[in-house]
Motif scaffolding. Structure first.
Motif, PDB file in Angstrom:
ATOM      1  N   ALA A 122      25.940   5.909  60.750  1.00 29.63           N
ATOM      2  CA  ALA A 122      25.342   5.793  59.417  1.00 29.63           C
ATOM      3  C   ALA A 122      25.331   4.343  58.949  1.00 29.63           C
ATOM      4  O   ALA A 122      24.336   3.855  58.390  1.00 29.63           O
ATOM      5  CB  ALA A 122      26.115   6.657  58.426  1.00 29.63           C
ATOM      6  N   VAL A 153      26.444   8.874  53.449  1.00 29.82           N
ATOM      7  CA  VAL A 153      26.707   9.974  54.372  1.00 29.82           C
ATOM      8  C   VAL A 153      28.180  10.327  54.274  1.00 29.82           C
ATOM      9  O   VAL A 153      29.047   9.453  54.426  1.00 29.82           O
ATOM     10  CB  VAL A 153      26.338   9.600  55.822  1.00 29.82           C
ATOM     11  N   LEU A 162      20.448  10.907  62.150  1.00 27.82           N
ATOM     12  CA  LEU A 162      20.539  10.459  60.766  1.00 27.82           C
ATOM     13  C   LEU A 162      19.247   9.801  60.308  1.00 27.82           C
ATOM     14  O   LEU A 162      18.799   9.988  59.167  1.00 27.82           O
ATOM     15  CB  LEU A 162      21.714   9.492  60.603  1.00 27.82           C
ATOM     16  N   ALA A 191      23.266  12.960  53.609  1.00 20.47           N
ATOM     17  CA  ALA A 191      23.653  13.859  54.689  1.00 20.47           C
ATOM     18  C   ALA A 191      25.152  14.116  54.632  1.00 20.47           C
ATOM     19  O   ALA A 191      25.927  13.281  54.155  1.00 20.47           O
ATOM     20  CB  ALA A 191      23.267  13.284  56.052  1.00 20.47           C
ATOM     21  N   VAL A 247      18.280   8.807  56.428  1.00 19.31           N
ATOM     22  CA  VAL A 247      19.436   7.974  56.094  1.00 19.31           C
ATOM     23  C   VAL A 247      19.078   6.506  56.306  1.00 19.31           C
ATOM     24  O   VAL A 247      18.513   6.125  57.335  1.00 19.31           O
ATOM     25  CB  VAL A 247      20.652   8.364  56.966  1.00 19.31           C
TER      26      VAL A 247
END
Length: 388
Positions: free
Chosen positions: A97, A83, A72, A131, A77
Motif C-alpha cells: 500500500a 489501507v 490494491l 481497502a 488505492v
C-alpha cells in the motif's frame, strides 16, 4: 524428557519436488516460447489455481508482494487513501500500500488466532479508507463473517492477503468464494513454491482485465502499436515458473491433509508444557493449511524468546521468531506512515506487541513429519525452555 542432549530428527525437506516438476520444466522448454504471451503454462496454471480456490479468475505474477500491490491498485488505492492492515504480519502487507502512495494503518489482532481483530478494523475506518486487508495468519482464516459485514456497511472492499492460505476455507468457502480479491505468494518457504512467484484471484472479469493490463505495462494482449492503456509494470510470470507451480498445486491438498492431522497432536503436546500457548482455531476455519506451527510464551520477553529460538535451532528445529510489529521496523516509516508515533500505535495494538515479543513459529515442513516426531518436537521445546 530426560535426555537433555536430544536433537530433532530429520524432517521432510522443503521445497519438495519430483519428476512432475522435471517434466513440467522440459515441457515449458520444448515449447520454444518461454514467456506467457507465447506459451501455455501460465494460462494453464491460472485456470487450475482459480478452480482449486473457487475463484472466477486468477492472474499469475512475479511474487506475492507484487500480487498485493497490483490488487490494491485495481481497488483504487493510491495517494490520499488509507489501507487498514494488521500490525502483526510480514511487512509486505503494509509496503504494498505504501509504495502506491497510500497510508498503511496498523490495527490489533486476535490473541487466539493471530488474525486481524474486526472490532479494531471497524474503529479505524475513516473517509479515506480504501481497502481492508485481513491476513490469514499461518493458514488460519480471518473472521470473514464479521469483516464482510463491516466492509459492506462501510462501503470499503476487502483484499485478502492469502500468502499463507493456499487451499484453506472458512465456513465451507474457499479463498476465492468470499467475493473479494485475494493475493497469494509462492516464495521459497510458502506452501507451494517455485522459488518466487505470486497470484491474484478475482471475483469478476472487469477486475481481472484491469489487472492483466497493469501487470503487463498497461499493454493489451493483441497490441501491435505500443498503445498502453493504463499505467503499470512488468509483473508477468514466466513459463518455467508456472510449470513448476502446476506440479506443486497437484500435491498441495495431500500435504495440507497431513498437516491437519499433525497439528492437533503437536498443539495438544505444546499446551501441556507450562508457559506454552499454541495458536488457537476458530471452528469456522474448517480447513487450515498450517503455513506455520505457531505458539506463544506469554510474558517471556523478546530477549529470552530470541535466545530460545537460537537454542531450538541448535537442537535441529527449524524455529523462527514471530514477525516484528510492522510499525517497529524502520522501513514502515519511510513513506506512507500514519500520523502517529510508535508508542501510540503500540498502545492501540497490545496483542500485536505481545505476539511480537513472545511468539515463535516452526517451519511447516515439521508438520509433514511423523506423529512420533511431533512428540520429539514437544520434548525438545520443554527441555530447551527449562534451560534458557
Amino acid at each position: 524428557m530426560s535426555d537433555s542432549r536430544r536433537t530433532a530428527p530429520e524432517f521432510p525437506a522443503w521445497p519438495q519436488f519430483d519428476d512432475a516438476e522435471r517434466a513440467g520444466l522440459i515441457r515449458a522448454l520444448d515449447q520454444g516460447q518461454w514467456w506467457r504471451m507465447g506459451g501455455t503454462e501460465v494460462d494453464s496454471f491460472e485456470r487450475e489455481f482459480a478452480e482449486y480456490h473457487g475463484a472466477a479468475h486468477a492472474l499469475a505474477v512475479t511474487n506475492g508482494t507484487h500480487a498485493l500491490e497490483l490488487a490494491l491498485q485495481v481497488l483504487g488505492v493510491g495517494p490520499g487513501t488509507e489501507v487498514i492492515v494488521p500490525g502483526f504480519t510480514f511487512i509486505s502487507s503494509s509496503q504494498a500500500a505504501q509504495r502506491l502512495g497510500a497510508v498503511a494503518v496498523p490495527v490489533d489482532v486476535d490473541l487466539e488466532t493471530y488474525c486481524i481483530d474486526p472490532a479494531a478494523v471497524e474503529a479505524a475506518i475513516t473517509p479515506r479508507t480504501r481497502a481492508i486487508m485481513p491476513v490469514h495468519m499461518a493458514g488460519h482464516f480471518s473472521d470473514m463473517d464479521a469483516l464482510g459485514k463491516i466492509a459492506a456497511n462501510a462501503g470499503v472492499p476487502l483484499i485478502q492477503d492469502a500468502a499463507h492460505a493456499h487451499g484453506t476455507s472458512w465456513a465451507g468457502r474457499r479463498v476465492g468464494e468470499h467475493g473479494s480479491i485475494a493475493a497469494f505468494s509462492f516464495q521459497n518457504g510458502k506452501l507451494m513454491t517455485a522459488g518466487e512467484g505470486g497470484a491474484v484471484t478475482f471475483p469478476d472479469a472487469e477486475q481481472y482485465e484491469q489487472a492483466f493490463l497493469r501487470h503487463s505495462c498497461g499493454r493489451p494482449r493483441t497490441d501491435r502499436r505500443y498503445l498502453h492503456q493504463t499505467s503499470g509494470s512488468n509483473f508477468r510470470m514466466n513459463e518455467f515458473t508456472a510449470s513448476v507451480l502446476r506440479a506443486q498445486l497437484a500435491r498441495l491438498g495431500g500435504q495440507i491433509d497431513t498437516r491437519e492431522q499433525r497439528w492437533p497432536v503437536l498443539a495438544e503436546l505444546l499446551a501441556q508444557i507450562p508457559g506454552v500457548v499454541p495458536q488457537g482455531r476458530d471452528p469456522r476455519c474448517d480447513r487450515n493449511s498450517h503455513y506455520m506451527a505457531m505458539f506463544r510464551l506469554p510474558g517471556v520477553g523478546e530477549e529470552r524468546r530470541n535466545a530460545l529460538v537460537d537454542a531450538l535451532i541448535e537442537r535441529g528445529l527449524p524455529a523462527f521468531a514471530a514477525f516484528r510489529a510492522i510499525y517497529r521496523s524502520d522501513g514502515f516509516w519511510e513513506t506512507g506512515a500514519p500520523d502517529a508515533t510508535v508508542d501510540q500505535l503500540a498502545a492501540r495494538c497490545p496483542n500485536v506487541e505481545a505476539l511480537s515479543a513472545d511468539g515463535i513459529w516452526l517451519h511447516h515442513r515439521t508438520l509433514l513429519g511423523t506423529e512420533a516426531q511431533m512428540h520429539t518436537i514437544a520434548e525438545i521445546l520443554a527441555e530447551t525452555l527449562a534451560g534458557v
